[in-house]
Scaffold this motif. Structure first.
Motif, short mmCIF file in Angstrom:
data_model
loop_
_atom_site.label_atom_id
_atom_site.label_comp_id
_atom_site.label_asym_id
_atom_site.label_seq_id
_atom_site.Cartn_x
_atom_site.Cartn_y
_atom_site.Cartn_z
N ARG A 173 0.81 -1.22 0.00
CA ARG A 173 0.00 0.00 0.00
C ARG A 173 0.84 1.26 0.00
NH1 ARG A 173 -5.20 0.54 3.41
NH2 ARG A 173 -5.54 1.93 1.64
N THR A 174 2.11 1.15 0.39
CA THR A 174 2.96 2.34 0.37
C THR A 174 3.39 2.70 -1.05
OG1 THR A 174 4.95 1.02 0.74
CG2 THR A 174 3.83 1.91 2.68
N SER A 175 3.07 1.85 -2.03
CA SER A 175 3.41 2.16 -3.42
C SER A 175 2.17 2.50 -4.23
CB SER A 175 4.13 0.96 -4.07
OG SER A 175 3.26 -0.17 -4.12
N MET A 176 1.16 3.05 -3.57
CA MET A 176 -0.07 3.38 -4.26
C MET A 176 0.10 4.61 -5.14
SD MET A 176 -2.72 2.57 -1.14
CE MET A 176 -4.21 2.79 -2.09
N HIS A 236 5.77 17.94 6.25
CA HIS A 236 6.22 17.60 7.59
C HIS A 236 6.90 16.23 7.52
CE1 HIS A 236 6.15 17.79 11.99
NE2 HIS A 236 5.80 16.52 11.99
N ARG A 237 7.86 16.00 8.37
CA ARG A 237 8.50 14.70 8.41
C ARG A 237 8.20 14.03 9.75
NH1 ARG A 237 12.26 11.86 5.73
NH2 ARG A 237 12.61 13.58 4.27
N LEU A 238 7.69 12.80 9.67
CA LEU A 238 7.42 12.01 10.86
C LEU A 238 8.57 11.06 11.12
CD1 LEU A 238 3.67 11.02 10.26
CD2 LEU A 238 4.54 12.87 11.69
N ASP A 239 8.97 10.93 12.36
CA ASP A 239 10.03 9.99 12.74
C ASP A 239 9.39 8.61 12.93
OD1 ASP A 239 12.20 8.61 13.64
OD2 ASP A 239 12.44 9.75 15.51
N LEU A 240 9.57 7.74 11.94
CA LEU A 240 8.96 6.43 11.99
C LEU A 240 9.79 5.42 12.77
CD1 LEU A 240 7.71 6.14 8.29
CD2 LEU A 240 6.46 6.94 10.31
N GLY A 241 11.03 5.80 13.11
CA GLY A 241 11.88 4.91 13.90
C GLY A 241 12.11 3.56 13.25
N GLY A 242 12.16 3.52 11.94
CA GLY A 242 12.37 2.26 11.23
C GLY A 242 11.12 1.48 10.95
N ALA A 243 9.96 1.92 11.48
CA ALA A 243 8.70 1.20 11.24
C ALA A 243 8.23 1.43 9.81
CB ALA A 243 7.63 1.68 12.23
N PRO A 245 5.13 2.14 7.36
CA PRO A 245 3.73 2.59 7.36
C PRO A 245 2.86 1.65 6.55
CG PRO A 245 5.06 3.97 5.91
CD PRO A 245 6.01 3.06 6.61
N THR A 246 1.69 1.30 7.10
CA THR A 246 0.78 0.38 6.42
C THR A 246 -0.59 0.97 6.14
OG1 THR A 246 0.07 -0.55 8.55
CG2 THR A 246 1.92 -1.63 7.41
N ASP A 247 -0.98 2.01 6.86
CA ASP A 247 -2.31 2.60 6.62
C ASP A 247 -2.32 4.02 7.14
OD1 ASP A 247 -4.87 2.64 5.64
OD2 ASP A 247 -5.78 1.72 7.41
N LEU A 248 -3.02 4.89 6.40
CA LEU A 248 -3.16 6.31 6.77
C LEU A 248 -4.58 6.73 6.52
CD1 LEU A 248 -1.55 8.93 7.61
CD2 LEU A 248 -1.37 9.41 5.16
N THR A 256 -4.74 9.37 11.35
CA THR A 256 -4.44 8.13 12.05
C THR A 256 -3.46 7.34 11.20
OG1 THR A 256 -6.63 8.06 13.08
CG2 THR A 256 -5.37 6.02 13.03
N LEU A 257 -2.32 6.98 11.78
CA LEU A 257 -1.27 6.28 11.07
C LEU A 257 -1.01 4.93 11.73
CD1 LEU A 257 1.14 6.06 9.07
CD2 LEU A 257 2.52 7.28 10.78
N GLU A 258 -1.01 3.87 10.92
CA GLU A 258 -0.68 2.54 11.39
C GLU A 258 0.66 2.12 10.79
OE1 GLU A 258 -3.81 -0.19 10.60
OE2 GLU A 258 -5.29 0.88 11.84
N THR A 259 1.53 1.56 11.63
CA THR A 259 2.85 1.10 11.19
C THR A 259 3.12 -0.29 11.74
OG1 THR A 259 3.90 2.13 13.13
CG2 THR A 259 3.78 3.45 11.10
N VAL A 260 4.14 -0.94 11.17
CA VAL A 260 4.56 -2.26 11.61
C VAL A 260 6.06 -2.24 11.82
CG1 VAL A 260 4.77 -4.70 11.02
CG2 VAL A 260 2.68 -3.47 10.46
N LEU A 261 6.52 -2.77 12.94
CA LEU A 261 7.95 -2.89 13.24
C LEU A 261 8.18 -4.22 13.94
CD1 LEU A 261 10.79 -1.66 13.29
CD2 LEU A 261 10.22 -0.65 15.51
#
Length: 436
Positions: A173-176, A236-243, A245-248, A256-261
């Protein structure tokens, strides 16, 4: 190709019921129903009780047209036309006399409904699926002239004055990709690739300003653009900490942001105003425009429907005027705010009350009526009686009351002011007008 499509429309936004939003009015602000009614409101209530209580005979139905129709077809009322899609054709019938205005080839199986485009009157978007190949095509149809204006091989949604397709060639989904066209002509306006997008659908309701679309890149680059032309509004830049992103999602005032790590999913929430973090456990509070009030629905993050709180909130003061059973529905109508309970009954939802739109005070007890939940129509329809065949609908001109013929499946009927359209159990489609 895997295609992802955002919801077609939304009228909700997120609000913060914090400081300044008062609680339920005190007992002194809740006198009995008799003292609540203002002169005009009292007149409305009297008419409703008189008419919907059965004191007024139901008006007759005059058949305007009998139209060939099969179980594979579908139909919808758009403005002053009845659109009928069946047997590889789309036809428009005038509501004033039932005559066919036009008919055009539209081969394939229906892949979506016939969605009117509010910003471009007289046009609809609809999707058809090729029976042989399974391929889908979206058509923009001018229903006044009965012609196809443009078409696209992607599922397209009308938002304001543009048509939007959100899709991906894979499962990531990040390549939409986002493709935006002019709604009237189908000409490309702008596009973007390799992002995770989210649209603020509430901005399309009654507004002429920007329609925000947020996109997030893999490295946390968050950008807000105007959907209409792609103009950058904020970065704006969000610090994802290496996670990853899977849904926004955008829910009015929140992102609302969902991530996976490491196989663990996480959720973060931010205000759209300044991207300040929001406590993840805070309830989601949605609002719809109910005139002088916001109709709000507060849903906890546990997503338990039984704990959904519905309230009517004064726009000017933030005061909660009324609250209702969990999951109730509030519908603005020309005669006031109609409140229906959450548990379906027959072909609709049980009506609880009609409230004064200006004060949210009770006008009439409409117990026994159900809010019709059939195909989308341009009026609010109430049903009751054996087989739900007694029909009353609230229009700008007042209350219409009629009785459907026996064996008419009211759950599949469509309504417009003084118009009823229903399919028969044995096939065919009948268009009636209320007389008297």
């Amino acid at each position: 190709m895997t295609v992802y499509q955002q919801p077609a429309s939304s009228t909700t936004a997120v609000i913060d019921l914090g400081a300044g939003w008062r609680q339920q009015p005190s007992e002194r602000d809740q006198p009995g129903t008799r003292t609540l009614l203002r002169p005009v409101a009292a007149a409305v209530a009297a008419v409703l009780v008189f008419v919907l209580g059965g004191a007024v005979p139901a008006r007759l139905l005059r058949e305007l047209a009998a139209i060939a129709f099969t179980a594979q077809g579908d139909f919808q009322i758009v403005d002053d036309l009845l659109l009928v899609r069946d047997a590889d054709r789309l036809a428009g019938y005038r509501l004033d006399d039932g005559a066919q205005a036009w008919s055009m080839p539209l081969p394939g199986a229906a892949g979506s409904g016939m969605t009117p485009t509010a910003a471009v009157p007289g046009m609809i978007l609809t999707e058809m699926q090729d029976r042989a190949t399974g391929g889908r095509t979206t058509y923009a149809i001018d229903v006044v002239a009965g012609v196809i204006r443009w078409q696209d091989g992607l599922p397209v949604t009308a938002l304001g004055e543009v048509a939007v397709a959100i899709w991906s060639t894979g499962q990531d989904r990040t390549s939409m990709q986002v493709t935006v066209r002019d709604l009237r002509t189908g000409q490309p306006r702008w596009d973007m690739r390799e992002v995770l997008p989210a649209i603020d659908f509430s901005a399309t309701v009654g507004g002429r300003g920007p329609i925000p679309i947020w996109t997030l890149g893999r490295a946390g680059e968050l950008t807000e653009r105007d959907l209409r032309d792609g103009t950058v509004l904020r970065r704006h830049r969000l610090d994802l900490g290496g996670a990853v992103p899977t849904d926004l999602n955008v829910l009015g005032d929140e992102l609302t942001l969902e991530t996976v790590l490491g196989g663990v999913k996480s959720t973060a929430r931010y205000t759209t105003a300044d991207l300040a973090p929001v406590v993840v456990t805070a309830p989601y509070v949605f609002r719809t425009d109910c005139g002088a009030h916001w109709c709000t629905s507060s849903l906890p993050t546990t997503d338990e429907a039984s704990s959904n709180t519905v309230a009517i909130v004064d726009k000017a003061t933030g005061e909660v005027r009324r609250s209702f059973a969990n999951g109730s529905t509030v519908v603005p109508t020309p005669l006031g705010l109609l409140v229906a309970g959450p548990q379906p009954r027959g072909n609709g939802l049980p009506v609880l009350a009609l409230l004064d739109a200006a004060t949210a005070r009770p006008l009439a007890d409409l117990t026994g009526w159900d809010l019709h939940m059939g195909p989308a129509t341009s009026v609010t329809v109430l049903i009751r009686g054996k087989d739900n065949r007694q029909v009353g609908w609230l229009t700008p001109g007042g209350v219409e009351l009629t009785q459907l013929p026996a064996a008419v499946p009211v759950s599949r009927c469509a309504f417009a002011p003084r118009i009823v359209v229903c399919p028969g159990d044995a096939g065919g489609l009948t268009l009636w007008r209320v007389t008297g």
